[in-house]
Design an enzyme around this catalytic site. Structure first.
Site, PDB file in Angstrom:
ATOM      1  N   ARG A   1     -41.085  -0.551 -63.263  1.00 50.69           N
ATOM      2  CA  ARG A   1     -40.552  -1.900 -63.037  1.00 50.69           C
ATOM      3  C   ARG A   1     -41.053  -2.441 -61.697  1.00 50.69           C
ATOM      4  NH1 ARG A   1     -35.889  -4.205 -60.467  1.00 50.69           N
ATOM      5  NH2 ARG A   1     -34.828  -5.833 -61.682  1.00 50.69           N
TER       6      ARG A   1
ATOM      7  N   GLN B   1     -33.206  -9.703 -67.252  1.00 51.10           N
ATOM      8  CA  GLN B   1     -32.806  -9.702 -65.851  1.00 51.10           C
ATOM      9  C   GLN B   1     -33.958 -10.033 -64.902  1.00 51.10           C
ATOM     10  OE1 GLN B   1     -32.863  -6.609 -63.021  1.00 51.10           O
ATOM     11  NE2 GLN B   1     -30.780  -6.005 -63.577  1.00 51.10           N
TER      12      GLN B   1
ATOM     13  N   SER C   1     -29.364  -6.188 -59.342  1.00 51.13           N
ATOM     14  CA  SER C   1     -30.752  -6.185 -59.816  1.00 51.13           C
ATOM     15  C   SER C   1     -31.183  -4.761 -60.168  1.00 51.13           C
ATOM     16  CB  SER C   1     -31.660  -6.835 -58.772  1.00 51.13           C
ATOM     17  OG  SER C   1     -32.931  -7.130 -59.308  1.00 51.13           O
ATOM     18  N   LEU C   2     -32.106  -4.148 -59.404  1.00 47.94           N
ATOM     19  CA  LEU C   2     -32.534  -2.794 -59.762  1.00 47.94           C
ATOM     20  C   LEU C   2     -31.354  -1.827 -59.728  1.00 47.94           C
ATOM     21  CD1 LEU C   2     -33.171  -0.100 -57.749  1.00 47.94           C
ATOM     22  CD2 LEU C   2     -34.337  -1.866 -56.469  1.00 47.94           C
TER      23      LEU C   2
ATOM     24  N   GLN D   1     -32.930  -4.121 -54.262  1.00 48.71           N
ATOM     25  CA  GLN D   1     -34.075  -4.176 -53.353  1.00 48.71           C
ATOM     26  C   GLN D   1     -33.732  -4.987 -52.112  1.00 48.71           C
ATOM     27  OE1 GLN D   1     -37.685  -5.163 -55.345  1.00 48.71           O
ATOM     28  NE2 GLN D   1     -38.927  -5.199 -53.492  1.00 48.71           N
TER      29      GLN D   1
ATOM     30  N   HIS E   1     -36.540 -12.876 -59.897  1.00 49.34           N
ATOM     31  CA  HIS E   1     -35.544 -13.536 -60.741  1.00 49.34           C
ATOM     32  C   HIS E   1     -35.891 -15.010 -60.969  1.00 49.34           C
ATOM     33  CE1 HIS E   1     -33.149  -9.941 -60.864  1.00 49.34           C
ATOM     34  NE2 HIS E   1     -33.284  -9.847 -59.550  1.00 49.34           N
TER      35      HIS E   1
END
Length: 254
Positions: free
Chosen positions: A118, A247, A93-94, A11, A198
């Site tokens: 998500r 995560q 991440s994603l 992202q 996070h």
């Protein structure tokens, strides 16, 4: 002997117009965008192609949008290089979902739907908390962790030596930036993000994401996929499910 690994964006990589040139130039790319529309039940590609920017930037759109364009690009790469052999994949991440799908651990449709959810769950967590993030430039990990402990925030992204990102309550992020500068950071800059990604402030998204992941089929990847949480390859299906949930609140060990 050279080896090829693919890295997938997270992202923040979104930009209005992404993927539009691919859809116009390649029929197969257009077909994937149409498949996404069928899978999700709405026209995500339109948001990617024409925006508006405020809509694309929303976590619930940015995450599946980046996944979709990354996937389409990957498919076109395979068309152009038929003999492409991957040694490993990873994603920020994603982007880890894209990496897993590219390695055959999840189907395109399942990964796209999970990433969409998500994004929604993390958007909800952002709206329920008052969080932020900041980039810390020119300060080592040890002193940055000391700053985090003192300010009550967490280390969210270990991007590379000298480029770290912290996450937590907005007021504490401001305090942490001041502390980081006092310790010698060249820059400590709050980031224009919707929330404290996070960090523990995202915890409300975890049980909902777990439910979504439990609904989809996950296979052993065809090549190693590196986990953001451990910085090591996933060890199996249970590891993948667990690490993807962890995560959300854990540091990205990029």
């Amino acid at each position: 002997m050279s080896k090829t690994a693919l890295l997938f964006a997270g992202q923040g990589a979104q930009v209005v117009g992404m993927g539009k040139d691919l859809a116009e130039a390649f029929p197969s790319a257009k077909a994937w965008f149409e498949q996404a529309k069928t899978t999700l039940g709405y026209d995500l590609s339109s948001t990617c192609f024409v925006g508006p920017e405020a809509e694309l930037t929303k976590t619930e759109n940015a995450q599946p949008g980046i996944f979709l364009v990354s996937w389409v690009t990957f498919q076109l790469l395979k068309e152009k290089v038929p003999g492409l052999a991957l040694a490993a994949t990873a994603g920020l991440s994603l982007g880890e979902f894209t990496a897993l799908a590219a390695a055959g651990a999840m189907s395109f449709e399942d990964a796209l739907k999970v990433v969409r959810q998500r994004g929604r769950f993390m958007q909800e967590a952002c709206e329920a908390t008052h969080g932020g993030m900041a980039a810390i430039i020119g300060l080592d990990e040890g002193p940055t962790r000391e700053v985090c402990a003192q300010a009550g925030v967490v280390l969210a992204n270990l991007n590379c030596p000298g480029q770290l990102v912290i996450s937590g309550e907005s007021e504490k992020i401001i305090q942490a930036c001041d502390l980081a500068k006092a310790k010698g950071a060249r820059r400590a800059v709050p980031l224009p993000v919707a929330g404290a990604y996070h960090s523990p402030l995202m915890a409300s998204a975890q049980p909902k994401l777990k439910t979504e992941l439990d609904r989809v089929r996950i296979e052993i990847p065809a090549v190693p996929v590196v986990s953001n949480v451990t910085a090591l390859p996933h060890e199996g299906v249970d590891s993948i499910r667990g690490r993807l949930v962890e995560q959300v609140t854990n540091s990205v060990r990029w």
